[in-house]
Design an enzyme around this catalytic site. Structure first.
Site, PDB file in Angstrom:
ATOM      1  N   GLN A 101      52.785  14.167  20.945  1.00 18.89           N
ATOM      2  CA  GLN A 101      52.294  15.546  21.918  1.00 18.89           C
ATOM      3  C   GLN A 101      51.132  15.541  21.504  1.00 18.89           C
ATOM      4  O   GLN A 101      50.830  16.603  21.881  1.00 18.89           O
ATOM      5  CB  GLN A 101      53.478  16.405  20.789  1.00 18.89           C
ATOM      6  N   ASN A 102      50.370  14.840  21.330  1.00 18.64           N
ATOM      7  CA  ASN A 102      48.654  14.511  21.664  1.00 18.64           C
ATOM      8  C   ASN A 102      48.167  15.070  23.129  1.00 18.64           C
ATOM      9  O   ASN A 102      48.889  13.697  23.901  1.00 18.64           O
ATOM     10  CB  ASN A 102      48.221  14.058  20.327  1.00 18.64           C
ATOM     11  N   HIS A 119      53.296  15.619  26.265  1.00 17.67           N
ATOM     12  CA  HIS A 119      52.222  16.655  26.890  1.00 17.67           C
ATOM     13  C   HIS A 119      51.004  17.202  27.412  1.00 17.67           C
ATOM     14  O   HIS A 119      50.336  18.663  27.514  1.00 17.67           O
ATOM     15  CB  HIS A 119      52.373  17.800  25.554  1.00 17.67           C
ATOM     16  N   CYS A 127      44.603  19.809  39.969  1.00 23.73           N
ATOM     17  CA  CYS A 127      43.987  21.375  41.371  1.00 23.73           C
ATOM     18  C   CYS A 127      45.575  21.871  41.427  1.00 23.73           C
ATOM     19  O   CYS A 127      46.570  21.533  41.519  1.00 23.73           O
ATOM     20  CB  CYS A 127      43.366  20.458  42.526  1.00 23.73           C
ATOM     21  N   GLY A 187      53.360  13.110  11.149  1.00 22.83           N
ATOM     22  CA  GLY A 187      51.725  14.599  11.859  1.00 22.83           C
ATOM     23  C   GLY A 187      52.986  15.438  12.748  1.00 22.83           C
ATOM     24  O   GLY A 187      51.982  16.046  13.202  1.00 22.83           O
ATOM     25  N   THR A 188      53.653  15.353  12.154  1.00 23.72           N
ATOM     26  CA  THR A 188      54.444  16.764  13.636  1.00 23.72           C
ATOM     27  C   THR A 188      55.206  17.793  12.801  1.00 23.72           C
ATOM     28  O   THR A 188      55.927  17.607  11.238  1.00 23.72           O
ATOM     29  CB  THR A 188      55.024  16.408  14.730  1.00 23.72           C
ATOM     30  N   ASN A 211      54.160  12.869   6.420  1.00 27.00           N
ATOM     31  CA  ASN A 211      53.290  13.915   6.381  1.00 27.00           C
ATOM     32  C   ASN A 211      52.719  14.442   4.850  1.00 27.00           C
ATOM     33  O   ASN A 211      53.533  14.146   4.383  1.00 27.00           O
ATOM     34  CB  ASN A 211      54.137  15.030   7.106  1.00 27.00           C
ATOM     35  N   PRO A 212      51.828  15.228   4.890  1.00 22.62           N
ATOM     36  CA  PRO A 212      51.419  15.467   3.595  1.00 22.62           C
ATOM     37  C   PRO A 212      51.993  16.744   3.146  1.00 22.62           C
ATOM     38  O   PRO A 212      52.195  16.759   1.629  1.00 22.62           O
ATOM     39  CB  PRO A 212      49.522  16.465   4.075  1.00 22.62           C
ATOM     40  N   GLU A 213      53.015  16.966   4.222  1.00 22.54           N
ATOM     41  CA  GLU A 213      53.333  18.147   3.624  1.00 22.54           C
ATOM     42  C   GLU A 213      55.195  17.617   5.058  1.00 22.54           C
ATOM     43  O   GLU A 213      54.828  17.814   5.279  1.00 22.54           O
ATOM     44  CB  GLU A 213      53.213  19.906   4.461  1.00 22.54           C
TER      45      GLU A 213
END
Ligand code: APR
Length: 245
Positions: A101-102, A119, A127, A187-188, A211-213
């Protein structure tokens, strides 16, 4: 540490790994997340990434977008061990590809070749008038908004809120995920549709999340949760997998 032993074994046993990454994998490369403590959306108004606002106020939007993304990107952040582990697994023929997604291009910088930038990317501008795409150069932002040779306003070639995502990325991602025997979610928060639905397409895969959380996946989808920072977890896994990162 049992979980790391098990995670390393699952990776060793897997032959068709897919990684699904978010902003958290780039934190140890110096790029902030969007949500959570110190996240960009706690300091900036996400409206700057709304397509309508960009069309109405391209200069004002670009002033903030430059601060949000390009001031960091022009400092050339380096990939960290987590990006390098995924590139190594691809080189070893064990990883089908990375769905990210980065927009920071760090997976490619680490050597990953099969990357779906779900993304889009900050490394290209498009343009609004003639739709021509150009590689981003820092001098393009000396005057805001940057303009194309045709006079049209240049927009970052990443997906804004309210902007449709072409079906090709979704279809290619689903094809990879349907094939996967192991999914690494790194990490998401899994808060942004339709990207956040992708992990549920991995029907046959075991799922390791780093993930830390805990996140919305941790209960519903994850089989093995490594509560750790991505770069640190990658180094611990690489040691067990005898991979040099
Ligand atoms: N290692 C791994 N994960 C980390 C780390 C780290 N060192 N530090 C933070 N995280 C985790 C957070 O716990 C959080 O779950 O990274 C996640 C970042 O979540 P978000 O900021 O929501 O990023 P992401 O999920 O990629 O956002 C998705 O939202 O604004 C849009 O288009 C933008 O692509 C982005 C999308």
């Amino acid at each position: 540490m049992k979980t790391f032993v098990t995670a390393a074994r699952w990776i060793a046993e897997a032959g068709r790994i897919v990684a699904f990454t978010g902003a958290g994998i780039s934190v140890e490369s110096g790029i902030p997340t969007f949500r959570g403590e110190g996240g960009l959306w706690s300091r900036y108004d996400p409206k700057v990434l709304e397509l309508g606002y960009f069309y109405e106020e391209p200069e004002a939007a670009w002033r903030v977008i430059k601060e949000l993304f390009y001031d960091t990107l022009t400092k050339a952040p380096a990939p960290n061990a987590a990006h390098r582990l995924l590139a190594e697994l691809e080189r070893a023929g064990k990883l089908i590809g990375v769905i990210t997604q980065n927009i920071d291009g760090l997976h490619q910088k680490a050597g990953s070749r099969n990357v779906i930038e779900f993304h889009g990317t900050a490394k290209r501008l498009v343009c609004l008038a003639c739709r021509k795409k150009v590689a981003f150069l820092s001098e393009m932002l000396e005057v805001l908004p940057p303009r194309c040779g045709c006079g049209g306003v240049l927009k970052p070639d990443f997906i804004f809120f309210g902007e449709g995502i072409g079906p090709e990325n979704y279809q290619k991602s689903v094809a990879w995920l349907n094939e996967a025997d192991l999914l690494l979610i790194v990490g998401t928060t899994g808060e942004v549709m339709p990207a956040s639905m992708l992990p549920f397409e991995a029907k046959k895969a075991r799922v390791i999340e780093i993930n830390p959380e805990p996140t919305r996946y941790s209960e519903e989808k994850t089989d093995l949760f490594l509560q750790a920072k991505a770069g640190e977890a990658a180094l611990a896994l690489a040691k067990r997998l005898l991979l040099k990162l």
